[in-house]
Design an enzyme around this catalytic site. Structure first.
Site, PDB file in Angstrom:
ATOM      1  CD  GLN A  47     -26.406  40.883 -45.527  1.00 43.81           C
ATOM      2  OE1 GLN A  47     -27.033  40.934 -46.342  1.00 43.81           O
ATOM      3  NE2 GLN A  47     -26.434  41.007 -44.286  1.00 43.81           N
ATOM      4  NE  ARG A  59     -24.014  38.071 -30.884  1.00 43.86           N
ATOM      5  CZ  ARG A  59     -24.633  39.260 -30.718  1.00 43.86           C
ATOM      6  NH1 ARG A  59     -25.716  39.475 -31.231  1.00 43.86           N
ATOM      7  NH2 ARG A  59     -23.857  40.294 -30.160  1.00 43.86           N
ATOM      8  CG  HIS A  62     -30.666  33.433 -35.317  1.00 41.07           C
ATOM      9  ND1 HIS A  62     -29.655  34.125 -35.097  1.00 41.07           N
ATOM     10  CD2 HIS A  62     -31.514  33.583 -34.502  1.00 41.07           C
ATOM     11  CE1 HIS A  62     -29.905  35.078 -34.038  1.00 41.07           C
ATOM     12  NE2 HIS A  62     -31.077  34.664 -33.624  1.00 41.07           N
ATOM     13  CE  LYS A  72     -26.578  32.492 -40.934  1.00 39.69           C
ATOM     14  NZ  LYS A  72     -27.418  32.604 -39.438  1.00 39.69           N
ATOM     15  CE1 TYR A 132     -23.068  34.874 -37.389  1.00 42.72           C
ATOM     16  CE2 TYR A 132     -22.093  37.038 -37.418  1.00 42.72           C
ATOM     17  CZ  TYR A 132     -22.818  36.224 -36.856  1.00 42.72           C
ATOM     18  OH  TYR A 132     -23.086  36.403 -35.524  1.00 42.72           O
ATOM     19  CD  GLU A 143     -32.845  35.623 -42.017  1.00 40.65           C
ATOM     20  OE1 GLU A 143     -32.484  34.835 -41.171  1.00 40.65           O
ATOM     21  OE2 GLU A 143     -32.335  35.832 -43.095  1.00 40.65           O
ATOM     22  CG  ASP A 173     -32.264  34.890 -30.105  1.00 36.41           C
ATOM     23  OD1 ASP A 173     -32.993  34.923 -31.236  1.00 36.41           O
ATOM     24  OD2 ASP A 173     -31.014  35.100 -30.413  1.00 36.41           O
TER      25      ASP A 173
END
Length: 203
Positions: A47, A59, A62, A72, A132, A143, A173
């Site tokens: 992806q 951000r 994660h 990633k 990414y 996740e 977050d």
């Protein structure tokens, strides 16, 4: 293409040669053999994501459950971000530690974050664009996040233009647990399961 492993094992800064002339610039963002030589296994692309962020947007942190987690390969073709990797692998000698790489449209570096690590970034300029390459597709049920302000990370206070930077987090977050809370809840990967999974990629 030069790979430099960060202070968090399993994460690399990638610097590539830029070829410029009056027309613009050309560079190789990803090269399979160079990646395999540095990391020890191929990168399987499942992806590709992209985000555009205003200055101060933060951000992360994660991560996805192991296996298969989500590795990633991240770059910033426009603007600038401070990209941060956090060792969230229980039992790791560097558990809880972090390292950072400046990704921008000048040096055009990338960062690779392998399975079992946490990832976050702070945008240093309006419209900073991050791309990414992901080893697995997004899987909402697998996740998780850690509050990025709870880890002692030296987040930037100044934008790329020198103006004061005000951090802006999503509600999700901001409400994410601390590292200790995530560990107590059994959300974090263990270093042994991460090593076993990476060994299977090298087989």
């Amino acid at each position: 293409m030069e790979f430099r492993e960060l202070n968090v094992p399993g994460a690399w800064e990638i610097t590539t040669k830029q070829h410029g002339d009056p027309r613009g610039v050309f560079l190789e963002v990803f090269k399979e053999q160079a990646f395999v030589d540095a990391v020890g296994h191929p990168f399987t692309l499942k992806q590709v994501n992209s985000s555009v962020s205003a200055a101060g947007v933060l951000r992360g942190v994660h991560f996805a459950q192991v296996p298969p987690s989500q590795a990633k390969y991240v770059s910033c073709p426009r603007g600038a971000v401070l990209d941060v990797v956090v060792d969230i692998r229980v039992g790791s000698p560097t558990f809880g530690q972090w390292d950072a790489v400046l990704l921008d449209d000048v040096d055009r570096r990338s960062i690779y974050i392998s399975e079992g690590l946490g990832h976050a970034f702070c945008s240093l300029e309006d419209d900073s664009t991050v791309v990414y390459l992901c080893s697995e597709p997004y899987a909402p049920g697998r996740e998780h996040g850690i509050n990025p302000l709870s880890l002692g990370i030296d987040w930037p206070t100044t934008a790329r233009d020198g103006s004061p930077l005000e951090l802006r987090l999503s509600e999700k977050d901001e409400a994410a647990p601390t590292l200790q809370e995530a560990q107590d809840a059994g959300l974090l990967p263990h270093i042994d399961e991460v090593r076993d999974f990476l060994a299977s990629l090298r087989a």
